[in-house]
Scaffold this motif. Structure first.
Motif, PDB file in Angstrom:
ATOM      1  N   ASP A  63      -4.712  10.465  23.605  1.00 34.84           N
ATOM      2  CA  ASP A  63      -4.658  11.830  23.070  1.00 34.84           C
ATOM      3  C   ASP A  63      -4.871  11.869  21.555  1.00 34.84           C
ATOM      4  O   ASP A  63      -4.670  12.882  20.922  1.00 34.84           O
ATOM      5  N   ALA A  64      -5.278  10.768  20.965  1.00 37.33           N
ATOM      6  CA  ALA A  64      -5.376  10.689  19.510  1.00 37.33           C
ATOM      7  C   ALA A  64      -6.699  11.237  19.003  1.00 37.33           C
ATOM      8  O   ALA A  64      -7.759  10.849  19.463  1.00 37.33           O
ATOM      9  N   GLY A  65      -6.620  12.152  18.044  1.00 33.42           N
ATOM     10  CA  GLY A  65      -7.797  12.621  17.338  1.00 33.42           C
ATOM     11  C   GLY A  65      -8.191  11.567  16.316  1.00 33.42           C
ATOM     12  O   GLY A  65      -7.347  10.985  15.665  1.00 33.42           O
ATOM     13  N   CYS A  66      -9.446  11.294  16.201  1.00 33.64           N
ATOM     14  CA  CYS A  66      -9.873  10.200  15.318  1.00 33.64           C
ATOM     15  C   CYS A  66     -10.920  10.621  14.308  1.00 33.64           C
ATOM     16  O   CYS A  66     -11.568   9.786  13.713  1.00 33.64           O
ATOM     17  N   PHE A  70      -2.150   2.816  11.246  1.00 35.76           N
ATOM     18  CA  PHE A  70      -1.139   3.033  12.279  1.00 35.76           C
ATOM     19  C   PHE A  70      -1.732   2.784  13.668  1.00 35.76           C
ATOM     20  O   PHE A  70      -1.056   2.255  14.547  1.00 35.76           O
ATOM     21  N   GLY A  71      -2.983   3.173  13.861  1.00 36.00           N
ATOM     22  CA  GLY A  71      -3.634   2.937  15.148  1.00 36.00           C
ATOM     23  C   GLY A  71      -3.754   1.469  15.486  1.00 36.00           C
ATOM     24  O   GLY A  71      -3.566   1.069  16.639  1.00 36.00           O
ATOM     25  N   VAL A  72      -4.027   0.657  14.484  1.00 35.35           N
ATOM     26  CA  VAL A  72      -4.176  -0.779  14.693  1.00 35.35           C
ATOM     27  C   VAL A  72      -2.887  -1.391  15.235  1.00 35.35           C
ATOM     28  O   VAL A  72      -2.925  -2.319  16.045  1.00 35.35           O
ATOM     29  N   VAL A  73      -1.742  -0.878  14.825  1.00 35.92           N
ATOM     30  CA  VAL A  73      -0.465  -1.424  15.288  1.00 35.92           C
ATOM     31  C   VAL A  73       0.122  -0.622  16.453  1.00 35.92           C
ATOM     32  O   VAL A  73       1.291  -0.759  16.786  1.00 35.92           O
ATOM     33  N   GLY A  74      -0.710   0.228  17.072  1.00 39.31           N
ATOM     34  CA  GLY A  74      -0.300   0.894  18.292  1.00 39.31           C
ATOM     35  C   GLY A  74       0.271   2.290  18.154  1.00 39.31           C
ATOM     36  O   GLY A  74       0.788   2.843  19.119  1.00 39.31           O
ATOM     37  N   TYR A  75       0.180   2.862  16.975  1.00 36.22           N
ATOM     38  CA  TYR A  75       0.689   4.216  16.773  1.00 36.22           C
ATOM     39  C   TYR A  75      -0.468   5.165  16.537  1.00 36.22           C
ATOM     40  O   TYR A  75      -0.843   5.453  15.402  1.00 36.22           O
ATOM     41  N   GLY A  76      -1.029   5.661  17.628  1.00 31.87           N
ATOM     42  CA  GLY A  76      -2.139   6.599  17.531  1.00 31.87           C
ATOM     43  C   GLY A  76      -1.676   7.965  17.070  1.00 31.87           C
ATOM     44  O   GLY A  76      -0.487   8.283  17.091  1.00 31.87           O
ATOM     45  N   ALA A 132       5.626  13.242  21.458  1.00 30.80           N
ATOM     46  CA  ALA A 132       5.333  12.762  20.098  1.00 30.80           C
ATOM     47  C   ALA A 132       5.750  11.311  19.987  1.00 30.80           C
ATOM     48  O   ALA A 132       6.803  10.978  19.461  1.00 30.80           O
ATOM     49  N   ARG A 133       4.932  10.434  20.506  1.00 29.43           N
ATOM     50  CA  ARG A 133       5.245   9.001  20.521  1.00 29.43           C
ATOM     51  C   ARG A 133       4.203   8.233  19.709  1.00 29.43           C
ATOM     52  O   ARG A 133       3.510   7.365  20.224  1.00 29.43           O
ATOM     53  N   GLY A 134       4.081   8.583  18.466  1.00 28.34           N
ATOM     54  CA  GLY A 134       3.110   7.937  17.594  1.00 28.34           C
ATOM     55  C   GLY A 134       3.099   8.637  16.254  1.00 28.34           C
ATOM     56  O   GLY A 134       4.104   9.181  15.817  1.00 28.34           O
ATOM     57  N   LEU A 135       1.959   8.641  15.623  1.00 30.75           N
ATOM     58  CA  LEU A 135       1.783   9.269  14.314  1.00 30.75           C
ATOM     59  C   LEU A 135       1.610  10.768  14.489  1.00 30.75           C
ATOM     60  O   LEU A 135       0.813  11.207  15.324  1.00 30.75           O
ATOM     61  N   ILE A 136       2.378  11.549  13.733  1.00 31.27           N
ATOM     62  CA  ILE A 136       2.239  13.006  13.805  1.00 31.27           C
ATOM     63  C   ILE A 136       2.007  13.568  12.409  1.00 31.27           C
ATOM     64  O   ILE A 136       2.417  12.989  11.407  1.00 31.27           O
ATOM     65  N   GLU A 137       1.339  14.702  12.350  1.00 28.33           N
ATOM     66  CA  GLU A 137       1.134  15.416  11.096  1.00 28.33           C
ATOM     67  C   GLU A 137       2.177  16.514  11.010  1.00 28.33           C
ATOM     68  O   GLU A 137       2.426  17.229  11.991  1.00 28.33           O
ATOM     69  N   VAL A 138       2.772  16.674   9.826  1.00 25.82           N
ATOM     70  CA  VAL A 138       3.857  17.635   9.617  1.00 25.82           C
ATOM     71  C   VAL A 138       3.547  18.483   8.395  1.00 25.82           C
ATOM     72  O   VAL A 138       2.984  17.989   7.419  1.00 25.82           O
ATOM     73  N   TYR A 139       3.926  19.744   8.442  1.00 23.42           N
ATOM     74  CA  TYR A 139       3.830  20.647   7.300  1.00 23.42           C
ATOM     75  C   TYR A 139       5.257  21.054   6.941  1.00 23.42           C
ATOM     76  O   TYR A 139       5.870  21.865   7.640  1.00 23.42           O
TER      77      TYR A 139
END
Length: 184
Positions: free
Chosen positions: A4-7, A50-56, A63-70
């Motif tokens: 589900d990761a946008g790249c 983060f993707g390289v170490v498994g956090y897409g 929300a089990r990875g990298l998230i964007e927050v405002y």
């Protein structure tokens, strides 16, 4: 990296920016338009590392990875505030133009105290770990404290996301996560 990761690099306004702006613009918290320069390569490098170490990059629950927050939108939700909080050190002259510098500093610290108190109810030990800066501090030291508050808010949104208490505004390419009705 998760499916589900946008790249895609951030080169301009995205659906998530528009959605958060629609939801929070009337409360003074519309999202600034991103560009290839800002956040630019920093964003791309962070997402890739983060993707390289498994956090897409997560664009949908869970929300089990990298998230964007405002942080502005998050604070509105965490504190159930009617408007964007006036907590940016560099803007105190705009927030309270008729007050003296000392009065502005007092107002800023009062807002910061509200934020720390709210975060301390969500994350144990925050109050002790993040005491308010001394009243005589100015300049970069205030900005440094403000940055710590932003980081803390981002962590709290991450926790809310893990607990299923945040929603992702956006699409399959990018999402901004905001806590939902989780006043503390």
């Amino acid at each position: 990296m998760r499916a589900d990761a946008g790249c895609h690099p951030i080169v301009g306004r995205r659906r998530c920016d528009d959605e958060v702006s629609r939801a929070y613009g009337a409360k003074g918290a519309a999202v600034h338009s991103p560009s290839a320069v800002r956040p630019g390569a920093l964003s791309d490098d962070l997402r890739e590392a983060f993707g390289v170490v498994g956090y897409g990059l997560c664009v949908k629950p869970p929300a089990r990875g990298l998230i964007e927050v405002y942080p502005h939108a998050a604070l509105i939700e965490f504190l159930r505030a009617p408007r964007r909080l006036e907590y940016k050190a560099g803007r105190i002259g705009l927030y309270w133009p008729s007050l003296s510098d000392s009065e502005r500093q007092d107002k800023l610290r009062a807002v910061w105290a509200r934020v720390v108190e709210a975060m301390a109810r969500r994350i144990a030990g925050v109050g002790e770990a993040l005491p308010l800066p001394a009243p005589d501090l100015r300049g970069w030291r205030l900005k440094a404290y403000e940055d710590k508050l932003d980081a803390l808010v981002c962590c709290a949104v991450g926790i809310a996301g893990l607990d299923g208490e945040a929603i992702a505004h956006g699409d399959a390419d990018a999402a901004i996560w905001v806590p939902v009705g989780t006043a503390v």
